[in-house]
Design a protein around this motif. Sequence first.
Motif, PDB file in Angstrom:
ATOM      1  N   ALA A 208      38.902  15.315  21.415  1.00  0.00           N
ATOM      2  CA  ALA A 208      40.181  14.771  22.075  1.00  0.00           C
ATOM      3  C   ALA A 208      40.949  15.647  22.599  1.00  0.00           C
ATOM      4  O   ALA A 208      41.397  15.815  23.752  1.00  0.00           O
ATOM      5  CB  ALA A 208      40.631  13.430  21.332  1.00  0.00           C
ATOM      6  N   ILE A 248      40.047   8.244  26.109  1.00  0.00           N
ATOM      7  CA  ILE A 248      39.280   9.289  25.388  1.00  0.00           C
ATOM      8  C   ILE A 248      38.511   8.457  24.168  1.00  0.00           C
ATOM      9  O   ILE A 248      39.406   7.772  23.385  1.00  0.00           O
ATOM     10  CB  ILE A 248      40.156  10.436  24.646  1.00  0.00           C
ATOM     11  CG1 ILE A 248      41.016  11.117  25.890  1.00  0.00           C
ATOM     12  CG2 ILE A 248      39.247  11.166  23.851  1.00  0.00           C
ATOM     13  CD1 ILE A 248      40.447  12.524  25.975  1.00  0.00           C
ATOM     14  N   ALA A 250      37.299   8.912  20.671  1.00  0.00           N
ATOM     15  CA  ALA A 250      37.514  10.126  19.897  1.00  0.00           C
ATOM     16  C   ALA A 250      36.616   9.534  18.493  1.00  0.00           C
ATOM     17  O   ALA A 250      37.219   9.531  17.518  1.00  0.00           O
ATOM     18  CB  ALA A 250      38.902  10.529  19.525  1.00  0.00           C
TER      19      ALA A 250
END
Length: 330
Positions: A208, A248, A250
């Motif tokens: 990330a 994102i 992650a």
Amino acid sequence: MGSSKLIDNFGRVHNNLRISVTDRCNLRCVYCMPENVQFLDSKELLSFEEINAFVNIAVTRGINKVRLTGGEPLLRRDLHKLVEYLSKIEQIQDISLTTNGMLLTNQAKALKEAGLKRITISLDTLIPDRFQDLCKRDGLEQTLEGIDAAINLGFQNIKLNSVCIKGINDDEVENLAKFAREKQIEIRFIEYMPIGANPWEKAKVLLAHEILEKIDSAISPLIPAGNYDPMAPAMEFIYEDGKGKVGIIASVSKPFCKSCNRIRITAEGKLRNCLFALEETDIKPFLRPNLNAEGILKALDYNISSKWPGHQFNTNDFIKPNRTMHAIGG
Ligand code: SAM
Ligand code: SF4
């Protein structure tokens, strides 16, 4: 019929159902599935009527969001008919679709008219040869056309999903982010997970913070979005200049298991309480030949009560499930 929520032993409330409608795909993305696969026989797939019956029962336990996925969901003939069924269920507040976009141009209108609200389209590269290497089929042009078709039809919440892998397509983060920004749609980068056919190496995961650094320096600084849903898997960011959003997911560097609110049903009717679950609960016997609502509720309760705290892929205890991603429903 019961009316309690689907709460697991760790207090997580499940309202989000991912429905896989097929294990087939018209691509062979290397991180997702092998080239040669024994696909399910079509008789094994849950029919739209069976899926609808299941969802009608699941909503009595608090399911109010569904996402259709696969394999490639648009390979399932007349998918819009399933959307039509699901959009008539009062408790369902959100119906979305994850697709590779290849067949979207011809289907987007029917899906929208049937009540589909949100579409996520997977796009990992903007380079035609690389698309062929990564997805083992030709298809970039068709995918891009599919994205435009969705935009032109006025879908409100289109997102792109990108998996960027070191040494394969990590040099495209910036261009993919620029592409999304120009199209005024959100892009979500998903950290590469150990669920595909090819051997996974943690060293190949573009993390990330690395994704954020690339975008920050190439486009514009990103700042955390103020009001994103803490239950959602994506961390959301906005460009400092206000022109666009980046998410994102992650899963590797910042697993979101503690707030997981999802269950999955595979195309042949197996409940999975985690993408990485090693056990499944078969609900087909409660849908076929006759509907057994009590049986489905018990199966749901059992499946949720056996959910583990989280996936183990950052530990030596990790065991890869037998199914690869296309056969689970991502
Ligand atoms: N065929 C559709 C598509 O590609 O959007 C839907 C199914 S696909 C399994 C759903 C999502 O899972 C895609 O966005 C894909 O990129 C993601 N995915 C597949 N394998 C993955 C992996 N090993 N790590 C991270 N994401 C993965
Ligand atoms: Fe097919 Fe989607 Fe898997 Fe790619 S990620 S092989 S498009 S199911």
